[in-house]
Design an enzyme around this catalytic site. Structure first.
Site, PDB file in Angstrom:
ATOM      1  N   CYS A   2       0.823  -1.196   0.000  1.00 23.62           N
ATOM      2  CA  CYS A   2       0.000   0.000   0.000  1.00 23.62           C
ATOM      3  C   CYS A   2       0.860   1.250   0.000  1.00 23.62           C
ATOM      4  O   CYS A   2       2.086   1.184  -0.095  1.00 23.62           O
ATOM      5  CB  CYS A   2      -0.895   0.010   1.249  1.00 23.62           C
ATOM      6  SG  CYS A   2      -1.841  -1.518   1.485  1.00 23.62           S
ATOM      7  N   ARG A  50      -4.732   1.316  -0.906  1.00 22.45           N
ATOM      8  CA  ARG A  50      -4.582  -0.123  -0.705  1.00 22.45           C
ATOM      9  C   ARG A  50      -4.378  -0.892  -2.003  1.00 22.45           C
ATOM     10  O   ARG A  50      -5.089  -0.686  -2.984  1.00 22.45           O
ATOM     11  CB  ARG A  50      -5.808  -0.692   0.009  1.00 22.45           C
ATOM     12  CG  ARG A  50      -5.625  -2.158   0.413  1.00 22.45           C
ATOM     13  CD  ARG A  50      -6.883  -2.735   1.036  1.00 22.45           C
ATOM     14  NE  ARG A  50      -6.637  -4.087   1.548  1.00 22.45           N
ATOM     15  CZ  ARG A  50      -7.591  -4.969   1.839  1.00 22.45           C
ATOM     16  NH1 ARG A  50      -8.860  -4.637   1.665  1.00 22.45           N
ATOM     17  NH2 ARG A  50      -7.282  -6.179   2.283  1.00 22.45           N
ATOM     18  N   VAL A  53      -3.868  -7.753  -1.221  1.00 21.18           N
ATOM     19  CA  VAL A  53      -3.108  -8.993  -1.391  1.00 21.18           C
ATOM     20  C   VAL A  53      -3.660 -10.091  -0.489  1.00 21.18           C
ATOM     21  O   VAL A  53      -3.879 -11.212  -0.919  1.00 21.18           O
ATOM     22  CB  VAL A  53      -1.610  -8.750  -1.104  1.00 21.18           C
ATOM     23  CG1 VAL A  53      -0.828 -10.063  -1.107  1.00 21.18           C
ATOM     24  CG2 VAL A  53      -1.018  -7.796  -2.144  1.00 21.18           C
ATOM     25  N   ASN A  77       1.987  -0.351   5.310  1.00 25.64           N
ATOM     26  CA  ASN A  77       2.421  -0.777   3.977  1.00 25.64           C
ATOM     27  C   ASN A  77       3.370  -1.942   4.172  1.00 25.64           C
ATOM     28  O   ASN A  77       4.411  -1.792   4.817  1.00 25.64           O
ATOM     29  CB  ASN A  77       3.136   0.384   3.278  1.00 25.64           C
ATOM     30  CG  ASN A  77       3.908  -0.058   2.040  1.00 25.64           C
ATOM     31  OD1 ASN A  77       3.510  -0.992   1.356  1.00 25.64           O
ATOM     32  ND2 ASN A  77       5.008   0.614   1.755  1.00 25.64           N
ATOM     33  N   GLY A  78       3.018  -3.120   3.636  1.00 28.63           N
ATOM     34  CA  GLY A  78       3.945  -4.242   3.734  1.00 28.63           C
ATOM     35  C   GLY A  78       3.257  -5.580   3.876  1.00 28.63           C
ATOM     36  O   GLY A  78       2.061  -5.723   3.610  1.00 28.63           O
ATOM     37  N   ASP A 102      -3.141  -9.307   7.616  1.00 29.91           N
ATOM     38  CA  ASP A 102      -2.043  -9.078   8.558  1.00 29.91           C
ATOM     39  C   ASP A 102      -2.079  -7.676   9.167  1.00 29.91           C
ATOM     40  O   ASP A 102      -1.426  -7.431  10.188  1.00 29.91           O
ATOM     41  CB  ASP A 102      -0.692  -9.347   7.893  1.00 29.91           C
ATOM     42  CG  ASP A 102      -0.453  -8.498   6.657  1.00 29.91           C
ATOM     43  OD1 ASP A 102      -1.406  -7.874   6.156  1.00 29.91           O
ATOM     44  OD2 ASP A 102       0.695  -8.462   6.173  1.00 29.91           O
TER      45      ASP A 102
END
Length: 614
Positions: A2, A50, A53, A77-78, A102
């Protein structure tokens, strides 16, 4: 994956600044094309774009948890690769989960453990949490710097974002560079000094660091650094440990709710990841792995081998496709496309970058995005395992500067006399090199070659590797593609960091211990193939195009570049025989064509961002 942004302002009503927050957030739409969200609650404003995923139906951000009168809000982000284990532990501690993403695991981890949550994370991340109880924003960046995070602080406001473009929308952040910024652009590159934002109005949070902003100001702390300890394993045990870590890392990073592919160059690093992905897909019944490679029109006709590019990749890519049975996609670009994308890559990075290496990667990722949302890439193996030529050449080991920044006098000669006198480029380079050397965590009793190679490894992991990770993040996220980098798993990096050079060079080969660890995973001819880096175009039409552009700039009196460079020197270089070669002569990583392309990138950056020189 993101894009995140926001600002904190202790005085005033932020509700009247919703349009500003929307503008900042919108600049990151390429990073997050699937959804957008904003949240304002004095004194904090968060924005998020966003790329879905995991759990695409849920997990919208900013994500908020209200516990009685305490508010926790996160933008993130990640990817957290150990989220399943963390989630299980948190459930045992009484936490309730509403999604499968997550983001929620990360937020609940902060609620449970506070700032110490970062020590438990395995992943790539940059995030910010507003904690109303502590009245602070807590921010963190992953250990190796895979995900970017920039910030700016003035007396009135604190601004942050995944990319400079988001911060530059805020009126408190100016697009300006000072002497240090120009030195970063012209003398340090292609690497950047850790923490340096280039723009004088902003900084980058260093990898492995946290930042807390409260009414008391900014507090930055390191939560992870390379640790030098004695290596006790023998060669066989070391190879087995590397293999186990790499397999575990790859399998964690293949988990996704959207299509995943691998980037395949036919070299050791990418071939290994593709092979492990194929094996995992077969064992879990997930079908055929898609692989992608990039090349240039007529490269086979014009390629000339040299130390940094000893052989062509195409035959080796086909060798691995046949071996693994992947669904392979051959992507090829012609000169006009690569030249045209130089501007796109500059705007995507918010800075001049690595010329055609950036622009072709931008185009490559754009093509991959048509068939996948997540890609697995082999970045960092050369820095971690010692694969580059400069690890193995005495002249580069003893150069007294960064091995990718040799020939600094030649670089400095590009600048106008006035700029040279102002920024003192050689002094700046020497100071940054001395700082880096001073940071190296020494192993007690280690001397001679072993100590020298530890220094070289540190320079590569902390200075050069983040540059390539930034390039991969920005070019891929610029088209909404998430790229995962298994060789950057911090457990693997920490373990390999302490492997003695004699074991790293097992078999008398660069990356020898990695090759031994992968025996049986790859065919021997691929396993022991000489290293070849990300491909560059060798077509003389590219040189002609970028040289023409550069010379046109020199004749354009409106160009903001002219007051920074020595125009006569650049003209002399353009007329020299070396300018017509793709061999890296202007420093170890820059050829004549790349120099001309880089100057056009600098000019485009100065014009587009209206950069002030102060």
């Amino acid at each position: 994956m993101c894009g995140i942004t926001g600002f904190i302002q202790w005085n005033g009503d932020l509700m009247h600044q919703s349009e500003l927050l929307l503008k900042m957030t919108q600049t990151l739409s390429d990073r997050g094309p699937d959804a957008a969200g904003t949240w304002i609650s004095n004194p904090c404003a968060f924005g998020h774009r966003r790329l879905s995923v995991m759990d695409p139906e849920n997990g919208a951000q900013p994500m908020i948890r209200q516990l009685e009168d305490i508010t926790y809000t996160i933008v993130y982000n990640g990817e957290i690769y150990n989220a399943p284990e963390l989630k299980k532990e948190l459930q045992q501690r009484g936490h309730f989960f509403r999604t499968q993403c997550d983001t929620e695991v990360l937020l609940e981890s902060y609620i449970e453990w506070g700032p110490d949550c970062v020590d438990r994370l395995n992943g790539i991340f940059a995030f910010a949490v507003w904690d109303s109880e502590r009245e602070q924003v807590f921010m963190a960046r992953d250990r190796l710097g895979v995900k970017p995070l920039f910030y700016s602080q003035t007396e009135d406001v604190f601004v942050f974002g995944s990319e400079p473009k988001a911060l530059l929308q805020h009126p408190a952040v100016e697009a300006a560079v000072d002497a240090e910024g120009l030195a970063e652009i012209f003398i340090i590159g292609p690497a950047r000094t850790p923490g340096h934002g280039v723009y004088s109005s902003m900084k980058e949070l260093r990898p492995g660091h946290t930042l807390t902003y409260s009414r008391d100001g900014v507090r930055i702390q390191a939560y992870w650094k390379l640790e030098s300890i004695a290596h006790e394993d023998n060669t066989e045990e070391t190879a087995l440990k590397v293999r186990e870590l790499l397999i575990d890392t790859v399998e964690r990073q293949l988990i996704s709710d959207v299509p995943v592919c691998t980037l395949l160059s036919g070299g050791l690093d990418s071939s290994a990841l593709s092979a492990l992905a194929v094996d995992y897909y077969k064992r879990t019944g997930q079908g055929q792995v898609h692989t992608y490679s990039v090349d240039y029109v007529d490269n086979d006709k014009h390629f000339k081998a040299h130390a940094f590019q000893p052989g062509a990749d195409a035959p080796w890519i086909q060798r691995m496709v046949d071996e693994l049975g992947t669904n392979h996609h051959w992507i090829e670009f012609d000169t006009p496309e690569v030249v045209a994308a130089l501007n796109n890559s500059t705007l995507t990075r918010d800075l001049p970058g690595m010329a055609d290496v950036d622009s072709s990667l931008y185009l490559f990722c754009r093509e991959i995005k048509k068939g996948a949302t997540v890609a697995i890439s082999g970045e960092a193996a050369d820095e971690v395992f010692g694969g580059y030529p400069w690890f193995h050449r005495e002249d580069m080991l003893n150069s007294g500067t960064f091995p990718w920044a040799v020939a600094p006098d030649m670089r400095a000669s590009l600048l106008s006399p006035e700029v040279r006198d102002w920024i003192k480029p050689l002094e700046y380079l020497n100071d940054r090199y001395s700082e880096a050397i001073g940071e190296v965590p020494k192993l007690p009793g280690e001397t001679g070659k072993a100590a020298q190679m530890r220094v070289m490894s540190y320079l590569n992991i902390t200075r050069f590797m983040p540059t390539l990770l930034d390039r991969k993040d920005r070019m891929s996220m610029g088209v909404g593609l998430e790229v995962r980098v298994p060789y950057c798993d911090h457990r693997l990096v920490q373990y390999v960091w302490n492997i003695p050079w004699s074991i790293k060079m097992t078999g008398g080969r660069e990356k020898g211990i990695l090759r031994k660890a992968l025996e049986g995973v790859l065919p021997d001819d691929v396993l022991y193939r000489k290293k070849s880096p990300y491909p560059k175009t060798h077509n003389p039409s590219y040189l002609a195009a970028v040289k023409k552009q550069a010379l046109q700039l020199l004749d354009d009196s409106s160009s903001p570049l002219l007051k920074l460079i020595d125009v006569h020197q650049v003209r002399d270089i353009a007329a020299s025989p070396e300018a017509s070669t793709n061999l890296p002569w202007f420093g170890q990583l820059m050829s004549g064509p790349q120099l001309f392309a880089y100057l056009t990138q600098v000019d485009n950056w100065l014009r587009t961002y209206k950069v002030a020189i102060r």
